[in-house]
Motif scaffolding. Structure first.
Motif, PDB file in Angstrom:
ATOM      1  N   CYS A  43       0.842  -1.198   0.000  1.00 22.64           N
ATOM      2  CA  CYS A  43       0.000   0.000   0.000  1.00 22.64           C
ATOM      3  C   CYS A  43       0.882   1.255   0.000  1.00 22.64           C
ATOM      4  CB  CYS A  43      -0.911   0.002   1.224  1.00 22.64           C
ATOM      5  SG  CYS A  43      -1.901   1.516   1.344  1.00 22.64           S
ATOM      6  N   PRO A  44       0.789   2.087  -1.040  1.00 17.44           N
ATOM      7  CA  PRO A  44       1.645   3.269  -1.092  1.00 17.44           C
ATOM      8  C   PRO A  44       1.363   4.273   0.015  1.00 17.44           C
ATOM      9  CG  PRO A  44       0.003   3.335  -2.843  1.00 17.44           C
ATOM     10  CD  PRO A  44      -0.107   1.995  -2.200  1.00 17.44           C
ATOM     11  N   ALA A  45       0.194   4.168   0.610  1.00 17.27           N
ATOM     12  CA  ALA A  45      -0.149   5.081   1.699  1.00 17.27           C
ATOM     13  C   ALA A  45       0.112   4.449   3.067  1.00 17.27           C
ATOM     14  CB  ALA A  45      -1.620   5.500   1.587  1.00 17.27           C
ATOM     15  N   LEU A  47      -1.486   2.012   4.666  1.00 15.44           N
ATOM     16  CA  LEU A  47      -2.739   1.983   5.434  1.00 15.44           C
ATOM     17  C   LEU A  47      -3.016   0.657   6.128  1.00 15.44           C
ATOM     18  CD1 LEU A  47      -5.022   3.855   2.875  1.00 15.44           C
ATOM     19  CD2 LEU A  47      -3.744   4.802   4.807  1.00 15.44           C
ATOM     20  N   TYR A  48      -2.266  -0.377   5.778  1.00 19.36           N
ATOM     21  CA  TYR A  48      -2.518  -1.699   6.371  1.00 19.36           C
ATOM     22  C   TYR A  48      -1.606  -1.932   7.565  1.00 19.36           C
ATOM     23  CZ  TYR A  48      -5.555  -3.229   2.605  1.00 19.36           C
ATOM     24  OH  TYR A  48      -6.614  -3.343   1.728  1.00 19.36           O
ATOM     25  N   VAL A  57      -7.281  -1.974   7.890  1.00 19.94           N
ATOM     26  CA  VAL A  57      -6.929  -0.969   6.885  1.00 19.94           C
ATOM     27  C   VAL A  57      -7.601   0.347   7.279  1.00 19.94           C
ATOM     28  CG1 VAL A  57      -8.826  -1.691   5.353  1.00 19.94           C
ATOM     29  CG2 VAL A  57      -6.903  -0.363   4.429  1.00 19.94           C
ATOM     30  N   LEU A  63      -5.888   5.835  -1.480  1.00 20.31           N
ATOM     31  CA  LEU A  63      -5.578   6.538  -2.726  1.00 20.31           C
ATOM     32  C   LEU A  63      -6.326   5.939  -3.914  1.00 20.31           C
ATOM     33  CD1 LEU A  63      -1.709   6.776  -2.189  1.00 20.31           C
ATOM     34  CD2 LEU A  63      -3.462   8.436  -1.531  1.00 20.31           C
ATOM     35  N   GLU A  64      -7.062   4.870  -3.684  1.00 20.02           N
ATOM     36  CA  GLU A  64      -7.882   4.196  -4.707  1.00 20.02           C
ATOM     37  C   GLU A  64      -7.045   3.665  -5.865  1.00 20.02           C
ATOM     38  OE1 GLU A  64     -11.303   6.658  -5.683  1.00 20.02           O
ATOM     39  OE2 GLU A  64     -11.393   7.343  -3.596  1.00 20.02           O
ATOM     40  N   CYS A  65      -5.849   3.183  -5.549  1.00 20.67           N
ATOM     41  CA  CYS A  65      -4.988   2.633  -6.591  1.00 20.67           C
ATOM     42  C   CYS A  65      -5.340   1.190  -6.925  1.00 20.67           C
ATOM     43  CB  CYS A  65      -3.518   2.724  -6.181  1.00 20.67           C
ATOM     44  SG  CYS A  65      -3.076   1.693  -4.764  1.00 20.67           S
ATOM     45  N   GLY A  66      -5.937   0.474  -5.980  1.00 18.79           N
ATOM     46  CA  GLY A  66      -6.342  -0.910  -6.215  1.00 18.79           C
ATOM     47  C   GLY A  66      -5.238  -1.928  -6.037  1.00 18.79           C
ATOM     48  N   THR A  67      -4.055  -1.496  -5.618  1.00 16.15           N
ATOM     49  CA  THR A  67      -2.922  -2.421  -5.502  1.00 16.15           C
ATOM     50  C   THR A  67      -3.200  -3.532  -4.498  1.00 16.15           C
ATOM     51  OG1 THR A  67      -1.441  -0.593  -6.003  1.00 16.15           O
ATOM     52  CG2 THR A  67      -0.450  -2.572  -5.073  1.00 16.15           C
ATOM     53  N   CYS A  68      -3.785  -3.193  -3.372  1.00 16.45           N
ATOM     54  CA  CYS A  68      -4.036  -4.201  -2.338  1.00 16.45           C
ATOM     55  C   CYS A  68      -4.953  -5.296  -2.863  1.00 16.45           C
ATOM     56  CB  CYS A  68      -4.599  -3.575  -1.074  1.00 16.45           C
ATOM     57  SG  CYS A  68      -6.064  -2.553  -1.315  1.00 16.45           S
ATOM     58  N   TRP A  79     -13.452  -4.983  -2.128  1.00 17.31           N
ATOM     59  CA  TRP A  79     -12.941  -3.652  -2.487  1.00 17.31           C
ATOM     60  C   TRP A  79     -13.812  -3.049  -3.573  1.00 17.31           C
ATOM     61  CZ3 TRP A  79     -11.466  -0.179  -5.993  1.00 17.31           C
ATOM     62  CH2 TRP A  79     -10.454   0.741  -5.706  1.00 17.31           C
TER      63      TRP A  79
HETATM   64 FE1  SF4 Z   1      -3.610   1.322  -0.179  1.00 15.98          FE
HETATM   65 FE2  SF4 Z   1      -5.308  -0.413  -1.343  1.00 15.98          FE
HETATM   66 FE3  SF4 Z   1      -5.992   2.151  -1.070  1.00 15.98          FE
HETATM   67 FE4  SF4 Z   1      -4.078   1.497  -2.824  1.00 15.98          FE
HETATM   68  S1  SF4 Z   1      -6.253   0.863  -2.911  1.00 15.98           S
HETATM   69  S2  SF4 Z   1      -4.010   3.188  -1.333  1.00 15.98           S
HETATM   70  S3  SF4 Z   1      -3.085  -0.241  -1.764  1.00 15.98           S
HETATM   71  S4  SF4 Z   1      -5.627   0.705   0.596  1.00 15.98           S
END
Ligand code: SF4
Length: 93
Positions: A43-45, A47-48, A57, A63-68, A79
């Motif tokens: 998570c770039p922010a 948050l986990y 989380v 940031l709504e990147c969807g990486t997680c 999600w």
């Molecule tokens: Fe973190 Fe997931 Fe939000 Fe990306 S979508 S910022 S990885 S919580």
């Protein structure tokens, strides 16, 4: 012209938090079977985190990147994007 760091840019973003309506929900029964726990690292922010109760989380800063969601090997994340009008508002592209 001074270039902003990523942290500086993120600090300019605005969040409209949909209080009490998380857009990320975690099934910790599935997390308990996970060895890698990729969410804690990607998570770039940042948050986990892992606590006694399991993985949590801080979705309000998402940031709504969807990486997680992409890296969760257990399918433990429900999600979806925040409802219209809520979530992050990027100010620096
Ligand atoms: Fe973190 Fe997931 Fe939000 Fe990306 S979508 S910022 S990885 S919580």
């Amino acid at each position: 012209m001074n270039r902003l760091s990523i942290s500086d840019k993120l600090a300019l973003d605005k969040f409209e938090v949909d209080e009490g309506v998380p857009h990320i929900n975690i099934n910790n029964d599935l997390c308990k079977t996970c060895v890698s726990k990729n969410c804690l690292r990607v998570c770039p922010a940042g948050l986990y985190s892992e606590q006694d109760s399991g993985i949590i989380v801080e979705w309000a800063g998402c940031l709504e990147c969807g990486t997680c969601r992409a890296v969760c090997s257990q399918g433990a994340l429900d999600w979806k994007y925040p409802r219209g009008g809520f979530g992050i508002i990027y100010r620096q592209g």
